[in-house]
Motif scaffolding. Sequence first.
Motif, PDB file in Angstrom:
ATOM      1  N   PRO A 251       0.826  -1.211   0.000  1.00 34.82           N
ATOM      2  CA  PRO A 251       0.000   0.000   0.000  1.00 34.82           C
ATOM      3  C   PRO A 251       0.860   1.260   0.000  1.00 34.82           C
ATOM      4  N   GLY A 252       0.397   2.288  -0.727  1.00 32.89           N
ATOM      5  CA  GLY A 252       1.098   3.572  -0.725  1.00 32.89           C
ATOM      6  C   GLY A 252       2.237   3.660  -1.718  1.00 32.89           C
ATOM      7  N   THR A 253       2.288   2.728  -2.705  1.00 33.48           N
ATOM      8  CA  THR A 253       3.373   2.754  -3.693  1.00 33.48           C
ATOM      9  C   THR A 253       3.356   4.055  -4.502  1.00 33.48           C
ATOM     10  N   THR A 254       2.158   4.457  -4.973  1.00 30.98           N
ATOM     11  CA  THR A 254       2.031   5.708  -5.737  1.00 30.98           C
ATOM     12  C   THR A 254       1.888   6.872  -4.764  1.00 30.98           C
ATOM     13  N   ARG A 255       2.841   7.801  -4.822  1.00 33.93           N
ATOM     14  CA  ARG A 255       2.801   8.938  -3.900  1.00 33.93           C
ATOM     15  C   ARG A 255       2.722  10.264  -4.644  1.00 33.93           C
ATOM     16  N   ASP A 256       3.133  10.274  -5.875  1.00 34.73           N
ATOM     17  CA  ASP A 256       3.037  11.481  -6.692  1.00 34.73           C
ATOM     18  C   ASP A 256       1.884  11.301  -7.676  1.00 34.73           C
ATOM     19  N   VAL A 257       1.595  12.331  -8.452  1.00 37.22           N
ATOM     20  CA  VAL A 257       0.579  12.238  -9.493  1.00 37.22           C
ATOM     21  C   VAL A 257       1.264  11.844 -10.796  1.00 37.22           C
ATOM     22  N   VAL A 258       0.845  10.710 -11.374  1.00 40.78           N
ATOM     23  CA  VAL A 258       1.401  10.226 -12.636  1.00 40.78           C
ATOM     24  C   VAL A 258       0.408  10.578 -13.739  1.00 40.78           C
ATOM     25  N   GLU A 259       0.879  11.299 -14.778  1.00 46.34           N
ATOM     26  CA  GLU A 259      -0.031  11.797 -15.812  1.00 46.34           C
ATOM     27  C   GLU A 259       0.295  11.216 -17.183  1.00 46.34           C
ATOM     28  N   GLU A 260      -0.752  11.082 -18.005  1.00 46.50           N
ATOM     29  CA  GLU A 260      -0.590  10.542 -19.348  1.00 46.50           C
ATOM     30  C   GLU A 260      -1.775  10.981 -20.198  1.00 46.50           C
ATOM     31  N   LEU A 261      -1.524  11.241 -21.496  1.00 42.00           N
ATOM     32  CA  LEU A 261      -2.585  11.539 -22.453  1.00 42.00           C
ATOM     33  C   LEU A 261      -3.010  10.226 -23.086  1.00 42.00           C
ATOM     34  N   VAL A 262      -4.295   9.862 -22.933  1.00 43.96           N
ATOM     35  CA  VAL A 262      -4.783   8.551 -23.364  1.00 43.96           C
ATOM     36  C   VAL A 262      -5.937   8.728 -24.332  1.00 43.96           C
ATOM     37  N   ASN A 263      -5.843   8.084 -25.495  1.00 43.44           N
ATOM     38  CA  ASN A 263      -6.933   8.070 -26.464  1.00 43.44           C
ATOM     39  C   ASN A 263      -7.767   6.827 -26.219  1.00 43.44           C
ATOM     40  N   LEU A 264      -9.007   7.035 -25.766  1.00 48.33           N
ATOM     41  CA  LEU A 264      -9.876   5.912 -25.442  1.00 48.33           C
ATOM     42  C   LEU A 264     -10.871   5.639 -26.567  1.00 48.33           C
ATOM     43  N   GLY A 265     -10.563   6.105 -27.761  1.00 51.18           N
ATOM     44  CA  GLY A 265     -11.447   5.873 -28.902  1.00 51.18           C
ATOM     45  C   GLY A 265     -12.313   7.078 -29.178  1.00 51.18           C
ATOM     46  N   ASP A 266     -13.397   7.239 -28.425  1.00 51.17           N
ATOM     47  CA  ASP A 266     -14.317   8.353 -28.646  1.00 51.17           C
ATOM     48  C   ASP A 266     -13.865   9.639 -27.969  1.00 51.17           C
ATOM     49  N   VAL A 267     -12.979   9.540 -27.016  1.00 47.46           N
ATOM     50  CA  VAL A 267     -12.579  10.725 -26.272  1.00 47.46           C
ATOM     51  C   VAL A 267     -11.132  10.569 -25.805  1.00 47.46           C
ATOM     52  N   THR A 268     -10.453  11.720 -25.675  1.00 51.48           N
ATOM     53  CA  THR A 268      -9.088  11.737 -25.166  1.00 51.48           C
ATOM     54  C   THR A 268      -9.122  12.096 -23.683  1.00 51.48           C
ATOM     55  N   LEU A 269      -8.429  11.318 -22.870  1.00 53.04           N
ATOM     56  CA  LEU A 269      -8.365  11.562 -21.432  1.00 53.04           C
ATOM     57  C   LEU A 269      -6.999  12.138 -21.074  1.00 53.04           C
TER      58      LEU A 269
END
Length: 454
Positions: A251-269
């Motif tokens: 538990p608690g492995t992710t401590r920072d904010v990890v960001e990525e641009l993701v194309n999910l087909g109908d919309v980009t996240l």
Amino acid sequence: MFKTVAAIATPAAVGGVSVIRISGEGAIPAAERVFRASSGRPLSGMKGYTAAYGQIYSGGQLLDDGIVTIFRAPKSYTGEDVAEISCHGGLLVTKKVLRAVLESGASLAEPGEFTRRAFLNGKMTLTQAEAVAELIGAGSEQGLRAARSAMNGALYQRISGITGRLLKVSSHLAAYIDYPEEDVEAVTSESLLMECEGCLDELSALLAAFDRGKVIREGVETVIVGRPNVGKSTLMNLLSGCQKSIVTDIPGTTRDVVEELVNLGDVTLRLADTAGIRQTENPVEQLGVSMALERLETAGVILAVFDLSEPMRKEDEQLIGRLEGLPVIVVLNKNDLPLKFDITYVREKFPHCVKISAAENQGVEALNKEIVSLLSLADLSSASAILQNERQRDCAFRAKELLKEVCDTVQAGYTLDAVDAALESALSALMELSGERVSDAVIDEVFSHFCVGK
């Protein structure tokens, strides 16, 4: 007459082929100074839409072999004579070919200059020119379709339809005011209001769809939240298609904010994986939890992840309390394991729920459908007219407000001269949107956002 310009029209990266585009009255002579066709035939004798293979030289030194394609005005992208030199796609050789072309008499093109010339030469409207940039930057299927629709003239035609209706009213009004002695049909308050309110409704519909259209074009800020070890990072990696977040049983492995641009087909996240939300004494993890909670206030979509294989915990209940009233999709993860979580409880509070197994790569399509539903994109046709940027929105908004002023002026019983003045201002805003009546400053601003070579 514009000067002859040239630029590299392909990305600044190693590839199979690079293209140097030359446009202007001297485009073909400039290409001819650096290119010798293997056939011996001069480029100046070639017709439009023809090509020749040969060698590319700089000051007598052989640089590369390649192909030159000729386009004759006005049947070219810019409406001018155009020569496009295709050479091998190495960074150095491409730069050397461009330099040779510039030394042969062409000037380096400014950002967006080829498309700007296409607009100024009547090859496309301003909204179509702006759609070129949207097409290049499209990050989703819907964004691509919306850009294609705009390039095909959907927005221009919609605005032209509104403009045409108002021009008809304005010309009738002007004739009635200026030639009272002539047999001009009287202008009534009822007819004025009917036309202006109809146009007002059309502009309101365009403006109402702007924010949803912006999601299609630019993507939506999306945050993944949940207590530790529910599968947030696994979901992040699944949607990203690569190992963006570290996944462990600790538990608690992710401590920072990890960001990525993701194309999910109908919309980009614009996707962000955050620290697991829980009470902790670790000051670094506390900071990560605080950052996760801050993201909840600004996100357009919140993917709240819960573990189906475990009973609901106190942290889950606390998170649910924080999420009420926010744009949430409940992601019920680990659907491949025996069910222990109270699904009914979360479904009563949040209408958008989806079961997935991030570890087994299951449920992405269902998640995409829920996001489209949450953002109300299903009823927004990417083939219809959509305002594409803030400039267009501003013009449409000003036209709408000025049309409201026209309606108020008519209802208040003011003179027809006052009505006509307000109507002219509304028409100016619409013609600025379409590019039919636009200043050089606006044109400069539009094309400053383009890349060089387009």
